[in-house]
Design a protein around this motif. Sequence first.
Motif, PDB file in Angstrom:
ATOM      1  N   GLU A 179       0.817  -1.216   0.000  1.00 54.76           N
ATOM      2  CA  GLU A 179       0.000   0.000   0.000  1.00 54.76           C
ATOM      3  C   GLU A 179       0.851   1.268   0.000  1.00 54.76           C
ATOM      4  O   GLU A 179       0.313   2.368   0.064  1.00 54.76           O
ATOM      5  CB  GLU A 179      -0.930  -0.010   1.216  1.00 54.76           C
ATOM      6  CG  GLU A 179      -2.007  -1.090   1.141  1.00 54.76           C
ATOM      7  CD  GLU A 179      -2.949  -1.087   2.334  1.00 54.76           C
ATOM      8  OE1 GLU A 179      -4.153  -1.337   2.131  1.00 54.76           O
ATOM      9  OE2 GLU A 179      -2.475  -0.838   3.472  1.00 54.76           O
ATOM     10  N   LEU A 194       1.432   5.995   4.823  1.00 54.45           N
ATOM     11  CA  LEU A 194       0.215   5.272   4.456  1.00 54.45           C
ATOM     12  C   LEU A 194      -0.992   6.200   4.576  1.00 54.45           C
ATOM     13  O   LEU A 194      -1.111   6.946   5.556  1.00 54.45           O
ATOM     14  CB  LEU A 194       0.001   4.067   5.365  1.00 54.45           C
ATOM     15  CG  LEU A 194       0.887   2.843   5.122  1.00 54.45           C
ATOM     16  CD1 LEU A 194       0.739   1.856   6.278  1.00 54.45           C
ATOM     17  CD2 LEU A 194       0.534   2.173   3.808  1.00 54.45           C
ATOM     18  N   CYS A 213      -6.396   3.419   4.179  1.00 60.32           N
ATOM     19  CA  CYS A 213      -5.944   2.152   3.609  1.00 60.32           C
ATOM     20  C   CYS A 213      -6.253   1.004   4.560  1.00 60.32           C
ATOM     21  O   CYS A 213      -6.547   1.215   5.748  1.00 60.32           O
ATOM     22  CB  CYS A 213      -4.446   2.207   3.302  1.00 60.32           C
ATOM     23  SG  CYS A 213      -3.385   2.218   4.766  1.00 60.32           S
TER      24      CYS A 213
END
Length: 483
Positions: free
Chosen positions: A343, A377, A381
């Motif tokens: 991710e 991140l 996510c």
Amino acid sequence: MKKLNNYIGGDFINPFSDNYIENINPATGEVFSLVADSDENDINLAVEAAKAAFPKWSSADANFRSKWLLKLANYIENNLEKFAQAETKDNGKPISLSRSIDIPRAIQNLSFFATAILHDKEEAFHTSENVLNYTLRQPLGVVGCISPWNLPLYLFTWKIAPALASGNCVIAKPSELTPYTAYLLSEACQAINFPDGVLNIIHGYGHRAGASIVAHPDIKAISFTGGTQTGKTIASVAAPMFKKLSLELGGKNATIIFADSDLEDAVHTAVRAAFTNQGQICLCGSRILIEDSIYEEFKAKFVEKVKTLKLGDPTDKNTDQGATVSKVHQDKVLSYIELAKQEGGQLLTGGQKVDSEKLPERCKNGFFIEPTVIENLPAYCRTNQEEIFGAVTTLIPFENENEAIEFANSTPYGLSASVWTQNLSKAHRVAAKLETGIVWINSWLLRDLRTPFGGTKQSGVGREGGYEALHFFTEEKNVCVKF
């Protein structure tokens, strides 16, 4: 090899199936005991024992029940080191944690509810028309208590203590991954001649023994702590049977660091909140939200502090980080670290299994993961939305108060949060807007047993602690008298 048999009606009894589950020491990977693999036959036997004991136990006065719970607490206190060593061997947590937190808290749970019942009160309302209404709180009967593997005796006693104190008889199941201290508790019951059938401890898998507890028609309430998916399954069975339900489920808790916080204190406590018990506490701060202006400074101090954590043999009193509870759970946590990389996350420290060469000889086959910190991140996510329940935390910058609240509330969970600021108005304002059952201000995991404990959204249903727990295990009855 020692067999951990069921404790039913005051006796130790082999499971009907005569099957056993291997109990593995997470720090060594070795099988050290065998756990009864129970099914509905064992549950039926336990329910009959509990039903036979209920009339005498429920009709006894509060002082009688209080004295027995205090005897049990005193036994554990007198054998604290034995219980602590067992907890560390079974769970993989550092012995310092077992000695200072887990076993002392189990003692406090029993003592607290043993004395709380001596001070409970019932409501009465008198009107001018010579009418008196008063409320009776009466025990439910036989109840089921199912506890998790992360804080084994701590949470086991947190459930059974209020149930017993309120006059119920209990069918209790610890996790099959960490059954040893619950077994020692059954030995304690036998040693002090605790009344037979009042507390029955059944071992086994959740999908077999646990499911049989939930589905049994004579078990009037279920108190469960564990995963959200299991909680949904329990609710789908128990709700149509109109059982009382208390579900303490998952969490994806935010630690919110504002620029005006005491940075040194915030860093020190945020490390504790993220990695205590290898991050295997439902209250762990697995997302750290940091105001933009101090993000880089906080990150540098935080990562530096994490790198000083000593990881190794849980029996070493200087160990900060022990083993993950099982190989299966180790694999789950590692899979989330890989997901975070996919991710776009950047590892700041940790991120893999501990090299066996860095571990003591006895721990080379243990289930150890490096404390892991990840940044870059997005807040929405999967890594930042799903419960990992391990030694993994993420750092997320925010621009302002509203964005911090938005990020904190973005997950399906709502168990706890901690807020770091020296602005009292801001602290109250943010706490009121957070969708959680618990908010700590400039602190973490300070627990007063009198306060309600539980979460919102997918973090559970109901509250435990204090009179909330005692009243959950009773049925209220209004009595109206005209005189």
